[in-house]
Write an enzyme that holds these catalytic residues in place. Structure first.
Site, PDB file in Angstrom:
ATOM      1  N   LYS A 241     -26.481   9.796   3.693  1.00 55.49           N
ATOM      2  CA  LYS A 241     -26.442  10.153   5.108  1.00 55.49           C
ATOM      3  C   LYS A 241     -25.299   9.374   5.741  1.00 55.49           C
ATOM      4  O   LYS A 241     -24.898   8.321   5.235  1.00 55.49           O
ATOM      5  CB  LYS A 241     -27.774   9.749   5.773  1.00 55.49           C
ATOM      6  CG  LYS A 241     -28.080  10.495   7.031  1.00 55.49           C
ATOM      7  CD  LYS A 241     -28.806  11.792   6.762  1.00 55.49           C
ATOM      8  CE  LYS A 241     -29.067  12.540   8.055  1.00 55.49           C
ATOM      9  NZ  LYS A 241     -29.784  13.782   7.851  1.00 55.49           N
TER      10      LYS A 241
ATOM     11  N   GLY B 173     -41.612  22.402  20.149  1.00 53.10           N
ATOM     12  CA  GLY B 173     -40.161  22.513  19.987  1.00 53.10           C
ATOM     13  C   GLY B 173     -39.741  23.888  19.530  1.00 53.10           C
ATOM     14  O   GLY B 173     -39.957  24.271  18.379  1.00 53.10           O
ATOM     15  N   VAL B 174     -39.154  24.647  20.455  1.00 50.40           N
ATOM     16  CA  VAL B 174     -38.747  26.020  20.096  1.00 50.40           C
ATOM     17  C   VAL B 174     -37.219  26.105  20.022  1.00 50.40           C
ATOM     18  O   VAL B 174     -36.601  27.012  20.551  1.00 50.40           O
ATOM     19  CB  VAL B 174     -39.326  27.071  21.074  1.00 50.40           C
ATOM     20  CG1 VAL B 174     -40.839  27.095  20.985  1.00 50.40           C
ATOM     21  CG2 VAL B 174     -38.886  26.814  22.523  1.00 50.40           C
ATOM     22  N   GLY B 175     -36.624  25.118  19.341  1.00 50.15           N
ATOM     23  CA  GLY B 175     -35.172  25.103  19.151  1.00 50.15           C
ATOM     24  C   GLY B 175     -34.784  25.986  17.971  1.00 50.15           C
ATOM     25  O   GLY B 175     -35.421  27.003  17.689  1.00 50.15           O
TER      26      GLY B 175
ATOM     27  N   VAL C 140     -35.039  25.734  14.646  1.00 51.77           N
ATOM     28  CA  VAL C 140     -36.049  26.010  13.617  1.00 51.77           C
ATOM     29  C   VAL C 140     -37.317  26.582  14.247  1.00 51.77           C
ATOM     30  O   VAL C 140     -37.874  27.574  13.773  1.00 51.77           O
ATOM     31  CB  VAL C 140     -36.395  24.737  12.807  1.00 51.77           C
ATOM     32  CG1 VAL C 140     -37.413  25.058  11.725  1.00 51.77           C
ATOM     33  CG2 VAL C 140     -35.151  24.128  12.194  1.00 51.77           C
TER      34      VAL C 140
HETATM   35  P1  NAD Z   1     -33.154  21.720  18.022  1.00 47.75           P
HETATM   36  O1  NAD Z   1     -32.490  20.600  18.756  1.00 47.75           O
HETATM   37  O2  NAD Z   1     -32.491  23.049  17.956  1.00 47.75           O
HETATM   38  O3  NAD Z   1     -34.627  21.949  18.618  1.00 47.75           O
HETATM   39  C1  NAD Z   1     -35.472  20.924  19.016  1.00 47.75           C
HETATM   40  C2  NAD Z   1     -36.259  21.447  20.218  1.00 47.75           C
HETATM   41  O4  NAD Z   1     -37.241  20.454  20.544  1.00 47.75           O
HETATM   42  C3  NAD Z   1     -35.398  21.651  21.465  1.00 47.75           C
HETATM   43  O5  NAD Z   1     -35.646  22.930  22.005  1.00 47.75           O
HETATM   44  C4  NAD Z   1     -35.849  20.518  22.402  1.00 47.75           C
HETATM   45  O6  NAD Z   1     -35.779  20.888  23.780  1.00 47.75           O
HETATM   46  C5  NAD Z   1     -37.293  20.339  21.956  1.00 47.75           C
HETATM   47  N1  NAD Z   1     -37.864  19.024  22.304  1.00 47.75           N
HETATM   48  C6  NAD Z   1     -37.282  17.802  22.295  1.00 47.75           C
HETATM   49  N2  NAD Z   1     -38.151  16.858  22.677  1.00 47.75           N
HETATM   50  C7  NAD Z   1     -39.324  17.497  22.912  1.00 47.75           C
HETATM   51  C8  NAD Z   1     -40.604  17.068  23.327  1.00 47.75           C
HETATM   52  N3  NAD Z   1     -40.862  15.795  23.602  1.00 47.75           N
HETATM   53  N4  NAD Z   1     -41.592  17.988  23.455  1.00 47.75           N
HETATM   54  C9  NAD Z   1     -41.347  19.287  23.208  1.00 47.75           C
HETATM   55  N5  NAD Z   1     -40.138  19.772  22.813  1.00 47.75           N
HETATM   56  C10 NAD Z   1     -39.144  18.870  22.680  1.00 47.75           C
HETATM   57  O7  NAD Z   1     -33.431  21.136  16.564  1.00 47.75           O
HETATM   58  P2  NAD Z   1     -33.760  21.980  15.245  1.00 47.75           P
HETATM   59  O8  NAD Z   1     -32.513  22.192  14.471  1.00 47.75           O
HETATM   60  O9  NAD Z   1     -34.627  23.121  15.584  1.00 47.75           O
HETATM   61  O10 NAD Z   1     -34.607  20.895  14.435  1.00 47.75           O
HETATM   62  C11 NAD Z   1     -35.940  20.578  14.803  1.00 47.75           C
HETATM   63  C12 NAD Z   1     -36.443  19.415  13.946  1.00 47.75           C
HETATM   64  O11 NAD Z   1     -36.410  19.776  12.576  1.00 47.75           O
HETATM   65  C13 NAD Z   1     -35.610  18.134  14.055  1.00 47.75           C
HETATM   66  O12 NAD Z   1     -36.472  17.025  13.928  1.00 47.75           O
HETATM   67  C14 NAD Z   1     -34.697  18.211  12.856  1.00 47.75           C
HETATM   68  O13 NAD Z   1     -34.280  16.923  12.422  1.00 47.75           O
HETATM   69  C15 NAD Z   1     -35.601  18.855  11.841  1.00 47.75           C
HETATM   70  N6  NAD Z   1     -34.905  19.593  10.791  1.00 47.75           N
HETATM   71  C16 NAD Z   1     -34.078  20.618  11.106  1.00 47.75           C
HETATM   72  C17 NAD Z   1     -33.429  21.318  10.098  1.00 47.75           C
HETATM   73  C18 NAD Z   1     -32.520  22.479  10.405  1.00 47.75           C
HETATM   74  O14 NAD Z   1     -32.209  23.253   9.485  1.00 47.75           O
HETATM   75  N7  NAD Z   1     -32.099  22.665  11.655  1.00 47.75           N
HETATM   76  C19 NAD Z   1     -33.639  20.959   8.744  1.00 47.75           C
HETATM   77  C20 NAD Z   1     -34.522  19.919   8.434  1.00 47.75           C
HETATM   78  C21 NAD Z   1     -35.145  19.237   9.482  1.00 47.75           C
END
Ligand code: NAD
Length: 347
Positions: free
Chosen positions: A80, A180-182, A184
């Site tokens: 990392k 969290g509806v980002g 993933v």
């Molecule tokens: P993202 O930033 O697109 O989405 C995260 C969402 O969580 C956002 O919409 C944000 O507003 C919301 N959020 C933040 N704090 C919050 C809270 N306290 N309560 C409710 N919602 C909250 O991130 P992502 O790419 O969707 O990743 C989500 C998680 O999965 C992260 O922890 C990331 O490390 C992990 N992850 C992602 C991937 C990937 O392929 N993107 C792979 C492995 C792990």
């Protein structure tokens, strides 16, 4: 600052500190283990309060990547990189190229990719100085975004978890609270909805939450109340360290399965969940879809079908972990670490 005696130091093979005066780069790369292959892991840009905090993060995250890739059966080790900077204010093409030179100096022992604070566009700047970058997309118009694969892996993980915890084979009517509806979370919500699950969504981004809830006809809850939802499954897809002792006591769900990295605030929370009869799905097993996609993107014979078939094997890995946990009485988190160490010892 302690390095070899640091609490998160776990026989890391190499830790590189790099700086570039012109661009203001201050970075650390940690290579945890390369027994199974080159150390692949994302580049995180974050305004760490101190160098010690950055070191703690990079040591912990790189070790997590070793375990994640070992259990996903990838020919990769764990590494990392972190840059101590505010991605919104300090990030520049010059800084990213300087980071690329640092990555390149390791000759391919470390392969970088996107993580929080970096985008595909940033990776293109890194790529100007090194070829040891993945997650760039395979062709113009292809974003290389691994999130759909991550979401699919979490969905497959959940299939195994509900079979073991609830004796269920399908998701029809399954009640899921999704935090969290980002990137993933939104993909996962759509897949669960299509399978007949009943969703309760939350997010601090009210616009994103409102739009997805309307699209899926899903219920919503304020972020601080989501742990109390009367559901079968809690799916953490926002930030890390969400499973504290307090949350472990509050949860009504019988299963925890989500995408977030490092969900356990402290390792003992796994035992607290276990004691309450809540099945915790080890995060680095459930969310390996992204690294599987990124690894396949490195090769010329990329096939989305092959990626998805590999991602779906997460179900078998979890079946083994949950079975062993049941037989031994240990928590699935401990069994996952044990299984990862066994695989590493064989490499
Ligand atoms: P993202 O930033 O697109 O989405 C995260 C969402 O969580 C956002 O919409 C944000 O507003 C919301 N959020 C933040 N704090 C919050 C809270 N306290 N309560 C409710 N919602 C909250 O991130 P992502 O790419 O969707 O990743 C989500 C998680 O999965 C992260 O922890 C990331 O490390 C992990 N992850 C992602 C991937 C990937 O392929 N993107 C792979 C492995 C792990």
């Amino acid at each position: 600052m302690q390095v070899f005696d640091h609490p998160e130091f776990d026989h890391h093979q190499q830790i590189v500190f790099g700086s570039d005066e012109a661009s203001g780069l201050r970075a650390i790369i940690a290579i945890h283990d390369t027994r199974r292959g080159p150390a692949l892991g994302g580049l995180r840009i974050f305004p760490y309060a101190s160098e010690a905090e950055a070191l703690t993060d990079v040591l912990r995250l790189s070790r997590g990547m070793t375990y994640k890739s070992a259990l996903a059966d990838l020919p990769l080790g764990g590494g990392k990189a972190v840059i101590i900077a505010d991605p919104r204010r300090d990030k520049s093409p010059g800084m990213l190229r300087a980071m690329g030179r640092l990555v390149d100096s390791l000759g391919g022992r470390y392969i970088t990719a996107e993580d929080s604070g970096t985008s595909e566009a940033d990776m293109r700047h890194v790529n100007e100085a090194t070829r040891h970058v993945s997650g760039l997309g395979r062709s113009p118009g292809d974003s290389g975004d691994p999130s759909p694969c991550t979401a699919h892996g979490v969905y497959c993980a959940l299939q195994s978890a509900i079979r073991h915890a609830l004796g269920r084979e399908d998701m029809e009517g399954l009640r899921v609270a999704l935090q969290g509806v980002g990137h993933v979370g939104a993909h996962l919500a759509r897949q669960l909805h299509a399978a007949g699950a009943r969703l309760v969504l939350t997010d601090i981004d009210r616009d994103a939450l409102g739009m997805l809830a309307e699209e899926l006809g899903a219920a919503t809850m304020p972020p601080e109340e989501i742990f109390d939802a009367e559901v079968d499954v809690f799916a953490p897809c926002a930030m890390g360290a969400v499973l504290t002792s307090g949350v472990a006591q509050r949860l009504k769900a019988r299963v925890v399965c989500g995408a977030a990295n490092n969900q356990l605030a402290t390792p003992d929370v796994a035992d607290q969940l276990h004691a309450r009869g809540i099945l915790y799905t080890p995060d680095y097993v459930a969310n390996a879809g992204g690294v599987i996609e990124v690894e396949y993107q490195r090769h010329d014979d990329y096939s989305r079908q092959a990626v998805m078939a590999h991602v779906e094997r997460v179900t078998d890995t979890l079946d083994e972990i949950f079975e062993r946990a049941r037989a031994s009485g240990d928590s699935p988190a401990g069994i996952a670490d044990q299984l990862a160490k066994e695989r590493l010892a064989r490499s």
